[in-house]
Design a protein around this motif. Sequence first.
Motif, PDB file in Angstrom:
ATOM      1  N   TYR A  38      -1.891   0.393 -13.856  1.00  0.00           N
ATOM      2  CA  TYR A  38      -1.775   0.532 -12.399  1.00  0.00           C
ATOM      3  C   TYR A  38      -2.700   1.652 -11.949  1.00  0.00           C
ATOM      4  O   TYR A  38      -2.269   2.752 -11.612  1.00  0.00           O
ATOM      5  CB  TYR A  38      -0.320   0.808 -12.030  1.00  0.00           C
ATOM      6  N   LEU A  89      -5.497  -1.222  -7.815  1.00  0.00           N
ATOM      7  CA  LEU A  89      -5.169  -0.929  -6.429  1.00  0.00           C
ATOM      8  C   LEU A  89      -6.223  -1.515  -5.490  1.00  0.00           C
ATOM      9  O   LEU A  89      -5.884  -2.095  -4.442  1.00  0.00           O
ATOM     10  CB  LEU A  89      -5.067   0.587  -6.231  1.00  0.00           C
ATOM     11  N   LEU A 101      -1.588  -5.556  -0.079  1.00  0.00           N
ATOM     12  CA  LEU A 101      -0.690  -4.428   0.218  1.00  0.00           C
ATOM     13  C   LEU A 101      -0.776  -4.035   1.685  1.00  0.00           C
ATOM     14  O   LEU A 101       0.244  -3.686   2.299  1.00  0.00           O
ATOM     15  CB  LEU A 101      -1.042  -3.238  -0.680  1.00  0.00           C
ATOM     16  N   THR A 110       7.416  -1.857  -1.260  1.00  0.00           N
ATOM     17  CA  THR A 110       7.654  -0.413  -1.431  1.00  0.00           C
ATOM     18  C   THR A 110       8.265  -0.137  -2.795  1.00  0.00           C
ATOM     19  O   THR A 110       7.857   0.794  -3.517  1.00  0.00           O
ATOM     20  CB  THR A 110       8.567   0.097  -0.321  1.00  0.00           C
ATOM     21  N   TRP A 136       5.668  -0.482  -5.394  1.00  0.00           N
ATOM     22  CA  TRP A 136       4.756   0.673  -5.436  1.00  0.00           C
ATOM     23  C   TRP A 136       5.415   1.843  -6.163  1.00  0.00           C
ATOM     24  O   TRP A 136       4.798   2.470  -7.022  1.00  0.00           O
ATOM     25  CB  TRP A 136       4.382   1.059  -4.010  1.00  0.00           C
ATOM     26  N   ASN A 137       6.631   2.121  -5.815  1.00  0.00           N
ATOM     27  CA  ASN A 137       7.301   3.259  -6.441  1.00  0.00           C
ATOM     28  C   ASN A 137       7.534   3.041  -7.923  1.00  0.00           C
ATOM     29  O   ASN A 137       7.663   4.014  -8.681  1.00  0.00           O
ATOM     30  CB  ASN A 137       8.627   3.520  -5.751  1.00  0.00           C
ATOM     31  N   PHE A 177       2.488   2.040  -9.113  1.00  0.00           N
ATOM     32  CA  PHE A 177       1.407   2.964  -8.761  1.00  0.00           C
ATOM     33  C   PHE A 177       1.911   4.389  -8.582  1.00  0.00           C
ATOM     34  O   PHE A 177       1.153   5.348  -8.761  1.00  0.00           O
ATOM     35  CB  PHE A 177       0.707   2.494  -7.484  1.00  0.00           C
ATOM     36  N   TYR A 223      -7.841   5.814  -3.442  1.00  0.00           N
ATOM     37  CA  TYR A 223      -7.353   4.892  -2.433  1.00  0.00           C
ATOM     38  C   TYR A 223      -8.507   4.310  -1.632  1.00  0.00           C
ATOM     39  O   TYR A 223      -9.315   5.076  -1.081  1.00  0.00           O
ATOM     40  CB  TYR A 223      -6.382   5.603  -1.471  1.00  0.00           C
ATOM     41  N   LEU A 255      -1.003   3.574   4.426  1.00  0.00           N
ATOM     42  CA  LEU A 255      -0.079   4.408   3.655  1.00  0.00           C
ATOM     43  C   LEU A 255       0.339   5.648   4.444  1.00  0.00           C
ATOM     44  O   LEU A 255       1.479   6.120   4.318  1.00  0.00           O
ATOM     45  CB  LEU A 255      -0.736   4.814   2.336  1.00  0.00           C
ATOM     46  N   ILE A 293       8.206   7.080  -0.214  1.00  0.00           N
ATOM     47  CA  ILE A 293       7.188   6.471  -1.072  1.00  0.00           C
ATOM     48  C   ILE A 293       6.415   7.580  -1.759  1.00  0.00           C
ATOM     49  O   ILE A 293       6.175   8.649  -1.191  1.00  0.00           O
ATOM     50  CB  ILE A 293       6.250   5.575  -0.245  1.00  0.00           C
TER      51      ILE A 293
END
Length: 1151
Positions: free
Chosen positions: A949, A954, A961, A977, A980-981, A984, A992, A1000, A1009
Amino acid sequence: MMAAAGPPSTSGFLPLLETLEDDAAGESEQIDAYLTIANRLSGDDGRHFLLEVEKHFPRLGKVFLVHIGSASKELSHAALQALGFCMFYSQVALCVSDVLAAEILSALCSLISKTTKKNTCTRALWVISKQSFPADVVGKNVPMVLSSLESIWNRSTVPSVVMEHEAINVIIKLLEQVPTQMGEGAVRWAKLVIPLVVHSASKVRLRAAAAMEMGLPMLLTQQADVAAAIEPVMASKLIPELQKLFMSKNETNVLKLWPLFVKLLGKLLHRGGPFINSLLHLEELGFRSSSPTVKKIAFIAWKSLIDNFALNPEILCSSKRMKLLLQPFLSIHVRTEALLLTKVEVWWYLVVQLGPNLSSQFDQVSVPLLQSMFGSCSSSGPGTPPSSGHNGSSVPGTPKSGNSTFTSLAITPRMSLGSSMPAASTFPSIQLLGLEMLLHYLVGPEVVACAAKNKLVLSLEPLTHSLLAGASSFTKHACRARLHHHSRLHQHRQRRSRVPVGRHLDPPGSVCQHDHRVYSTQNFDWVGILSLGGRASEPSSSSHPTHRHHLHRFKSEPSDARRLGFCSKKERQGGEVLTSMLQALQSIAETLPADRLLVLLELTVKNIPPRVLGSTSYQVGKMDVLNGTPALFLILLVFDSSNLPAFVEDERFLVCLQTLITCGLSGPTSPLAFVEAVLGAISRSTSSVLKKEQQWRLWSSLVGLLTDTITQAGGAASNEVNQGDALEHNFSAIHSALMFPITHLLGGASLPQAAQKSMLSSWSKLYKVFARCSALVVTAEENICCEELCSKMAAAVDREALKVPSTLNAIASILHVMVECVDFSPYTPQFQQKLKSPHTPMNWARKQSKALGNLSSFQVLLVQSLNAHLEAVEESSEATGSTLLSILSVLFTNLALTSAIKEALTSVLQSLVLLYEQASGFPTQLLEKLEKLLGDVLGCLQTHCALAYDSELLAQLTPLLCVLFLHKNKHLRTAVTHFWNATFANSVSLTYPEEIRPVLSQVKKKTPIILPGFEAVTVPDELSEQFSSESSQLETKLSGIPVSSAGKRDSMLGKASELKDRSSRKPNKPVSTKLDFDSPRSRNVLEEEASTDFVFIPPETKERVLTEHQKEMKRTRRVDIPVMYNNLDASLDTTVFSQYTQSQEDPYVFL
């Protein structure tokens, strides 16, 4: 004045009679009296005058006896004239006594014999020819009359033409009155009449010929004596004179006399020699004539020679006599329908006369007859004398000169006619006779009862003995006759098929009625041929099933069959019979109307045994069709016919087609070659069969039976789909069956809904069986059936085709069936590749370069379908979208290899982005599918593979996303969400992409997050407003208490615990776990609920005016229930309340 005095007869006859009786009356007065009587009897008032004559004839008769022999020529002539008129009337003659009648006849005969005056003799003969005396009186005087006639030709003077003419009239009168007595004196009067048939005066010739024809039965009673009497005259006078008459344009009269002479001569002609040769020369002249009428009479006269030889069956069946009888039929080429009809009828007459000897003479007589009716493949057929030229040299000993006379050989009679096989007829009447002949051959003497039962009109005389005693005799004669040649008789149907509308009103005898007779007779013939030929060609029960396809392997010629030494003669003949029948049907196919040909097809399918239809032993037609069977031959025959569009409209055709397919699939060889050939025919037929529903029915008839055959194969199922060898698999037949709907049924106008549903069901059943069986093929890789088929489908289905909603829906359904049959074991880490088939280096490299392996083409087709759906989502059905989402869910649920998952995700990522962007307008059911799909995709990325990840992943997922983090659907936002937690968020640092940074930044303001190494950016106002609006629209508030979604709360608790567990198991390393919120203080769960996720609505300041009922309800309202409900049981959201209560007890824990 005579009318005033009374009837003329009353006042006129008696004075005349008295004058005649008066001896003193003058001769002139008596002559006038006779003439007056004659005139009155022949005049208008003769009926009244006749009554008086009848009354007083006894007196008048005595006067006649005196005056007819008078020395005065005038008086005698007048008396004879009056006597003739009186004797003409039968009522007068009946009034005469037998004695008087005999006296009158005697006086007349005496006058004929004694007088030297030709006129007097002529008048006396005229009176006898006109008399109506009783037959018994005349019969007693026949010898006397014949003697008087003989005296005429015994005189030294030559009789006049009138005398000869009247003498013949006397003979004809006697033949009519007293045939028995004339039969007894046949020799006497034959000598008088027969020489006159060649008289120089046509009047006498014709009358003598009429007398000879009329008296022929009486002559035949004394045939031997008559023949002996006329034979010397025939050779010396008659035949030379007849030849002269023929040359002087009297052909018709001569040829009509010819059969009379043949019948009279009888068995004298069996001796042969110059006499019969000279007689046959007259027929030869008739056959050589350019006039069709003369030729027709010659053919009719030929029947008499057949009858003559039939007097002795040994003579008739001798090879020399038979060649003589057949020579006109084989040599004379005719072009007119009437003449050809006569020729055929006479030929058939010969067949009938053979009686019980027909079977032995079939090759020599019947085979050429059938070939002349239906055509021949060669210039000569069985039984036809070989021809070396056109000069008549086909018969040994026959002079080569075209105008030669008969030879003087004393043994065999001959004619110098050329010999060659006549061409096939094109006249409907002749062809009808040909069909009827076949019916006679097949049924025999019982044909009369069969025709009466089926209301069939017969034109030919039935056979006296049956030709066919069973299948063996049918095989024997059918192989010689080449029954397939008879199909040419139907060529005229091409012309007859152009009958205009309204011909059903044609009168009797019209073309339509003739065609009905042709078709009815044809059907009876075909049934008879099939019933006998089918039994003859069916392999014997003693043949072992596994070796059955080695027997009877015949082609269209017997020479091919003879090369197979292990086949018996009977088996070879059986194969030749079936070959001939199928070739006959092939020749008929393009000339018959559709309804008639369909009847023949039905009869063929019903009467040929199924075992024969499915056998490869009877291959006909094109030799490049491997494993050809009669069933396949018939199918290709029908599908190549121009009548196919009319066939498919009839349910009977589909029944026949299914029967033929069943027989072909149940044959001794693999059904795949048969299926491929039939599919090729069906595919070619789409250019003529334009209706999609009809194409579907044809395809469905084959596919349903193919599926059943493969299913019933049991343990050998893999061989039922593979046409390859030990080195390479080959699924071309099944691919063709599965590709037909894709290629022909889904493009253009769509099928009716019910038909498309049935089509997809048939397709699904076949593919499932195919997928299961192909997995058992040793040389086939996993999912290779899916890869090869999808590759073909992707090439056949373009973007334009997928724009049609029905086509897209069908493709989606097909892909769903395919994905259910996919073997996902190669996409798991535990899978070990087995070398199933040899691979070339290039092939192996190409296979290794594809991360999805044998699902690559499937994925391409899936993406095409998904994009087509998204481009016209309003027009596409909800079912199509739901099916496509289900396919994606199955795919990501079962993929477990990192490379495969990345490849699959890369291919569908852009489509997923578009899909979730448009999700707001989707129905509830489809939205639930989207939520499930997202869970499957994210779960696949999180748990099915060991992905890194990192920033690269990404960047790949950024478009998706961006859509999901700001989506209106809270479930989707919550799911992404949590993902993601769990993924990533555990990275050390991330790079990013610019497009996700503002997203974000907005998300982290309102959602817990973890963003490793993230630096907040300024959020555009529209993005902030969008996020706030989306959040506020999806939150709920009950009784002023902010309540979060149950799904979100449970998920967050679970994820929080999961994060805690992970952190405790992971080694200590500098991982950023700071929760960065925009608010300056930390929040617990309830503070989050009470935050800006909800919009505060101030209470109303204005006092509401309530009605009496509202006031009453307010007083009785329970205070412990939220204001939205009056009763707790009425709440439809009890789950929310229970979760809310639970959420108050379990605070969030963030690590």
